[in-house]
Scaffold this motif. Structure first.
Motif, PDB file in Angstrom:
ATOM      1  N   SER A 150      -4.555  -7.232   6.213  1.00  0.00           N
ATOM      2  CA  SER A 150      -5.371  -8.322   5.567  1.00  0.00           C
ATOM      3  C   SER A 150      -4.817  -8.034   4.364  1.00  0.00           C
ATOM      4  CB  SER A 150      -6.582  -8.335   6.091  1.00  0.00           C
ATOM      5  OG  SER A 150      -6.264  -9.504   7.399  1.00  0.00           O
ATOM      6  N   ILE A 151      -4.860  -8.510   3.302  1.00  0.00           N
ATOM      7  CA  ILE A 151      -5.087  -7.483   2.002  1.00  0.00           C
ATOM      8  C   ILE A 151      -6.271  -8.525   1.606  1.00  0.00           C
ATOM      9  CG2 ILE A 151      -4.193  -6.964  -0.342  1.00  0.00           C
ATOM     10  CD1 ILE A 151      -1.261  -7.971   1.221  1.00  0.00           C
ATOM     11  N   VAL A 152      -6.945  -7.078   1.087  1.00  0.00           N
ATOM     12  CA  VAL A 152      -8.868  -7.408   0.262  1.00  0.00           C
ATOM     13  C   VAL A 152      -8.586  -6.753  -1.057  1.00  0.00           C
ATOM     14  CG1 VAL A 152     -11.014  -7.239   0.651  1.00  0.00           C
ATOM     15  CG2 VAL A 152      -9.477  -6.821   2.605  1.00  0.00           C
ATOM     16  N   VAL A 153      -8.864  -8.090  -1.767  1.00  0.00           N
ATOM     17  CA  VAL A 153      -8.817  -7.696  -3.530  1.00  0.00           C
ATOM     18  C   VAL A 153     -10.321  -8.150  -3.710  1.00  0.00           C
ATOM     19  CG1 VAL A 153      -8.092  -7.705  -5.785  1.00  0.00           C
ATOM     20  CG2 VAL A 153      -6.605  -8.032  -3.318  1.00  0.00           C
ATOM     21  N   PRO A 154     -11.388  -7.212  -3.942  1.00  0.00           N
ATOM     22  CA  PRO A 154     -12.614  -7.206  -4.565  1.00  0.00           C
ATOM     23  C   PRO A 154     -12.551  -7.573  -6.602  1.00  0.00           C
ATOM     24  CG  PRO A 154     -12.941  -5.048  -3.742  1.00  0.00           C
ATOM     25  CD  PRO A 154     -11.316  -5.467  -4.032  1.00  0.00           C
ATOM     26  N   LEU A 155     -13.041  -8.475  -6.872  1.00  0.00           N
ATOM     27  CA  LEU A 155     -12.790  -8.623  -8.024  1.00  0.00           C
ATOM     28  C   LEU A 155     -13.909  -9.344  -9.128  1.00  0.00           C
ATOM     29  CD1 LEU A 155     -10.153 -11.869  -7.373  1.00  0.00           C
ATOM     30  CD2 LEU A 155      -9.468  -9.589  -8.192  1.00  0.00           C
ATOM     31  N   TYR A 156     -13.524  -8.816  -9.664  1.00  0.00           N
ATOM     32  CA  TYR A 156     -15.244  -9.025 -11.113  1.00  0.00           C
ATOM     33  C   TYR A 156     -14.690  -9.121 -12.708  1.00  0.00           C
ATOM     34  CZ  TYR A 156     -19.822  -8.397 -12.986  1.00  0.00           C
ATOM     35  OH  TYR A 156     -20.620  -8.834 -13.901  1.00  0.00           O
ATOM     36  N   ILE A 162      -7.162 -12.046   0.410  1.00  0.00           N
ATOM     37  CA  ILE A 162      -8.791 -12.342   0.616  1.00  0.00           C
ATOM     38  C   ILE A 162      -8.916 -11.648  -0.587  1.00  0.00           C
ATOM     39  CG2 ILE A 162     -10.610 -11.987   1.807  1.00  0.00           C
ATOM     40  CD1 ILE A 162      -9.203 -11.678   4.729  1.00  0.00           C
ATOM     41  N   LEU A 163      -9.029 -12.488  -1.291  1.00  0.00           N
ATOM     42  CA  LEU A 163     -10.320 -12.543  -3.185  1.00  0.00           C
ATOM     43  C   LEU A 163     -11.226 -12.330  -2.603  1.00  0.00           C
ATOM     44  CD1 LEU A 163      -7.048 -14.363  -4.982  1.00  0.00           C
ATOM     45  CD2 LEU A 163      -7.129 -11.863  -4.295  1.00  0.00           C
ATOM     46  N   VAL A 164     -11.655 -11.942  -3.567  1.00  0.00           N
ATOM     47  CA  VAL A 164     -13.461 -11.720  -2.916  1.00  0.00           C
ATOM     48  C   VAL A 164     -13.586 -11.627  -4.496  1.00  0.00           C
ATOM     49  CG1 VAL A 164     -15.659 -11.094  -1.836  1.00  0.00           C
ATOM     50  CG2 VAL A 164     -13.745 -10.793  -0.643  1.00  0.00           C
ATOM     51  N   ASP A 165     -14.570 -13.421  -4.314  1.00  0.00           N
ATOM     52  CA  ASP A 165     -15.109 -12.800  -5.898  1.00  0.00           C
ATOM     53  C   ASP A 165     -17.033 -12.416  -6.251  1.00  0.00           C
ATOM     54  OD1 ASP A 165     -16.229 -14.401  -8.197  1.00  0.00           O
ATOM     55  OD2 ASP A 165     -16.253 -16.246  -7.970  1.00  0.00           O
ATOM     56  N   ASP A 166     -16.484 -11.309  -6.507  1.00  0.00           N
ATOM     57  CA  ASP A 166     -17.853 -10.608  -6.845  1.00  0.00           C
ATOM     58  C   ASP A 166     -18.493 -11.287  -7.693  1.00  0.00           C
ATOM     59  OD1 ASP A 166     -20.033  -9.098  -6.249  1.00  0.00           O
ATOM     60  OD2 ASP A 166     -19.258  -6.828  -6.922  1.00  0.00           O
ATOM     61  N   GLY A 167     -19.231 -12.824  -7.706  1.00  0.00           N
ATOM     62  CA  GLY A 167     -20.379 -13.372  -8.633  1.00  0.00           C
ATOM     63  C   GLY A 167     -19.662 -12.961 -10.137  1.00  0.00           C
ATOM     64  N   GLY A 224      -8.972  -5.326  -8.038  1.00  0.00           N
ATOM     65  CA  GLY A 224      -7.701  -6.242  -8.843  1.00  0.00           C
ATOM     66  C   GLY A 224      -7.613  -6.592 -10.385  1.00  0.00           C
ATOM     67  N   ASP A 225      -7.876  -4.691 -10.441  1.00  0.00           N
ATOM     68  CA  ASP A 225      -7.524  -4.603 -11.894  1.00  0.00           C
ATOM     69  C   ASP A 225      -5.772  -4.012 -12.418  1.00  0.00           C
ATOM     70  OD1 ASP A 225      -7.112  -2.005 -11.113  1.00  0.00           O
ATOM     71  OD2 ASP A 225      -9.152  -1.785 -12.921  1.00  0.00           O
ATOM     72  N   LEU A 226      -5.001  -4.507 -11.033  1.00  0.00           N
ATOM     73  CA  LEU A 226      -3.359  -4.260 -11.731  1.00  0.00           C
ATOM     74  C   LEU A 226      -3.661  -2.898 -11.480  1.00  0.00           C
ATOM     75  CD1 LEU A 226      -2.197  -7.443 -13.315  1.00  0.00           C
ATOM     76  CD2 LEU A 226      -2.197  -6.710 -11.598  1.00  0.00           C
ATOM     77  N   GLN A 227      -4.031  -1.467 -11.552  1.00  0.00           N
ATOM     78  CA  GLN A 227      -4.081  -0.359 -11.489  1.00  0.00           C
ATOM     79  C   GLN A 227      -3.114   0.109  -9.974  1.00  0.00           C
ATOM     80  OE1 GLN A 227      -6.468   2.473 -14.355  1.00  0.00           O
ATOM     81  NE2 GLN A 227      -7.687   1.053 -13.739  1.00  0.00           N
ATOM     82  N   ASN A 228      -3.510  -0.418  -8.823  1.00  0.00           N
ATOM     83  CA  ASN A 228      -2.846  -0.247  -7.954  1.00  0.00           C
ATOM     84  C   ASN A 228      -1.574  -0.656  -7.923  1.00  0.00           C
ATOM     85  OD1 ASN A 228      -5.882  -0.236  -6.730  1.00  0.00           O
ATOM     86  ND2 ASN A 228      -4.774   1.093  -6.883  1.00  0.00           N
ATOM     87  N   ASP A 229      -0.329  -0.592  -7.535  1.00  0.00           N
ATOM     88  CA  ASP A 229       0.802  -1.518  -7.375  1.00  0.00           C
ATOM     89  C   ASP A 229       1.422  -1.393  -5.194  1.00  0.00           C
ATOM     90  OD1 ASP A 229       3.291  -2.334  -7.524  1.00  0.00           O
ATOM     91  OD2 ASP A 229       4.391   0.103  -7.539  1.00  0.00           O
TER      92      ASP A 229
END
Lengths: 326, 312
Positions: free
Chosen positions: A6-12, A39-44, A95-100
């Motif tokens: 499962s790939i979890v990505v917090p997004l704000y 799993i994309l988590v939209d952090d409000g 979520g900011d594309l800095q990880n590959d």
């Protein structure tokens, strides 16, 4: 058997980068042979982030989305991801594309060694300004020294956990940096691997100077927690030590004043100071005992033996939520 | 369990209000005229005998009125929990022991409840109670708003409309039901405040007892602490503790300086005593904070920090 990750990505507020992010992840997953979910988590977020996630839902079958009611922070977003993940392995990334995402298969390979519980990314060649890198270096040094889990890059979000291992820790507040250290308290084995670091493309960095101060105060309290929460009485006794020294000092003065007729102070005054320090020691030791009581009645089982993997031995009870009555 | 009702109305009966039969009938009438499937759940808080003697007939004739009783008086939060357990619908209307807002007012509250709202609170306008009461209530709400930063004007009114999830997710205890909207706001739930006409005030008029005022102040303090520090108590305690210790340390240094360089006798100086007491108090405070932190860390597992609006 295929690995299920499962790939979890917090997004704000990352509406600009979602499309790119998901396509990069899909590029990786299509080339390698494992089952996955994203799993994309939209952090409000206050921008279009959730709309974008819902749009992607139609075209990406393995996509799942979680929308928070308000901004609860990166740690909470990651924990929500852990709670909803179905995979045996859970990867977290920014979520900011800095990880590959291309690093994920290489990291997963390391799990073929059964004793490994966490693989932590290490941005060996950081593409950040020096003013970001330096505080981060200091923080990493302090966390490594004080928690005993030596990692070069605690701040890197790209990490892969065994699901049962990461779910066994209780995370809240701003703890995501400390996941490896917290997990190692329960006996997990952590290793690190150099990963790519890509420069930021969209938007502004969400870090600032006040952030550095916050991170350091978090490090301080996390240290106390990690050290004290398994053996509170020892910790509190250490705190009582300076007062012990003061007590001896003032007691000594009281004796001199009484028997040698020393004129500088009244014996009763020194006796008072001695008793005051004795009281402090007593209070601290008693607090330590209360601490032991709290820990003994908690549902966490801490083991302080990092070299022995206890994953299969300790059973961590999940919260049942049936203690709502007061 | 399949729920056949749209709205559950809970009456938290704390006191022996003499016109309870009329009140229940009025509520019944309001919801019947709205043509919704509803149920009335009466939670008698230590008023079982009173309830039986006054509502016996009503309970027998109306099938959609249920009554439950606590044999002894419990806190309001426990009553709320009981109401939640004994009702089933998605929308819950909480009412106090007597009618606080007019029937039209209750109607506007219900109308204001929509998909994009989780709690509807009334704001009683044209209040009918005494000027002194109004002043006290206004001061209480102003102070509360100042401390917690909430935008709500009238938390003294217990009549509220909730989405079920809010009551399930927000853990209230003791006297905290009153402050539930503030706590829910912090968890991301959406609140709407609707001005309503005030119907009657049955509470005490004039000044309350001293313990009542102290109790309310302590409640506000509790809410403030819970909102800001329940997950990181050490931060709160260490601010106080380090301040005390630093003050003590500075005084100790001054005493030391006096002894060494000014050659003043410090043997019985009150400065030295003050310094030691301050340091002791500071370290003890920080120690208590650490205990709090250990409790939050080891016992807070069931309480999720986040709330989810949507997921797929």
């Amino acid at each position: 058997m295929k690995k299920y990750i499962s790939i979890v990505v917090p997004l704000y507020n990352e509406a600009d980068s979602i499309d790119e992010l998901v396509s990069r992840i899909l590029e990786t997953t299509s080339n390698f042979d494992f089952t996955y979910e994203i799993i994309l988590v939209d952090d409000g977020s206050t921008d279009e982030t959730w709309k974008k996630i819902e749009q992607l839902k139609a075209s990406v079958p393995h996509l799942r989305g979680i929308k928070f009611r308000r901004n609860f922070g990166q740690t909470a977003a990651m924990v929500a991801g852990f709670d909803h993940a179905c995979g045996k392995f859970i990867a977290t990334m920014d979520g900011d594309l800095q990880n590959d995402p291309a690093d994920i298969p290489r990291m997963l390979k390391l799990f073929e060694d059964d004793s490994v519980d966490i693989v932590s990314g290490w941005r060996k060649e950081r593409k950040d300004h020096f003013s970001r890198v330096l505080p981060s270096r200091i923080a990493n040094y302090i966390i490594s020294k004080s928690t005993g889990v030596r990692l070069h890059d605690y701040g890197c979000s790209l990490k892969i956990y065994r699901a049962d291992c990461i779910r066994s820790i209780h995370a809240y507040g701003e703890m995501h940096r400390f996941f490896p250290a917290l997990a190692s308290m329960t006996g997990a084995r952590v290793i690190e691997m150099p990963v790519n670091h890509l420069p930021r493309r969209f938007g502004q960095s969400k870090y600032g100077f006040s952030r550095i101060f916050k991170v350091f105060s978090d490090i301080f309290s996390m240290n106390l927690i990690i050290r004290f929460s398994s053996t509170p009485l020892i910790g509190f006794s250490i705190c009582a030590f300076p007062f012990g020294a003061l007590m001896v000092f003032f007691g000594f003065l009281a004796i001199i004043a009484t028997f040698l007729g020393w004129t500088d102070g009244k014996p009763g005054f020194f006796l008072l100071l001695t008793i005051l320090n004795l009281k402090a020691i007593l209070m601290l030791v008693l607090m330590g005992m209360i601490g032991e009581l709290i820990v003994a009645n908690s549902d966490l089982t801490h083991t302080d033996l990092p070299e022995i993997n206890k994953r299969n031995l300790t059973i961590h009870s999940e919260g049942t939520g049936n203690d709502l009555q007061n | 369990m399949i729920c056949k009702t749209d709205i559950s109305v809970a009456i938290l009966l704390d006191e022996q209000s003499p016109d309870i039969a009329n009140y229940v009938q009025a509520l019944h009438h309001i919801f019947e005229s709205r043509e919704v499937a509803f149920e009335l759940v009466i939670i008698a808080n230590g008023t079982e005998r009173f309830l039986k003697s006054h509502l016996d007939q009503l309970l027998r004739t109306c099938p959609n009125i249920k009554a439950f009783a606590f044999p002894r008086k419990v806190s309001q939060a426990v009553c709320v929990r009981a109401a939640l357990k004994e009702s089933c619908s998605e929308i819950l209307v909480m009412c106090g022991s007597y009618q606080q807002i007019t029937a039209e007012g209750l109607g506007t509250l219900l109308d204001a409840f929509s998909d994009d709202v989780d709690i509807v609170c009334p704001w009683r306008h044209h209040r009918v109670d005494s000027a002194l009461n109004q002043l006290q209530s206004r001061l209480f709400n102003k102070f509360l708003a100042f401390i917690t930063g909430s935008q709500l004007h009238d938390l003294s009114c217990t009549t509220r409309v909730f989405r079920r999830e809010v009551l399930e997710k927000i853990r209230v205890y003791g006297n905290l039901y009153r402050f539930l909207p503030i706590m829910a706001k912090q968890k991301g739930y959406r609140i709407r405040e609707i001005p309503c006409a005030h119907y009657q005030e049955r509470g005490k008029t004039g000044f309350y007892s001293v313990s009542e005022y102290i109790g309310r102040l302590v409640d506000i303090g509790t809410v403030y602490f819970n909102l800001r520090f329940s997950r990181k108590p050490l931060r709160f305690f260490s601010i106080i503790g380090s301040g005390l210790t630093a003050a003590g340390g500075l005084i100790a240094l001054w005493v030391f300086f006096q002894k060494l360089f000014l050659e003043m006798p410090v043997g019985s100086s009150s400065e030295l005593l003050t310094a030691v007491i301050l340091m002791v108090a500071g370290v003890e405070t920080a120690g208590l904070g650490l205990l709090g932190e250990i409790i939050a860390f080891t016992h807070g597992r069931q309480v999720k920090e986040y709330t989810i609006e949507k997921s797929f």
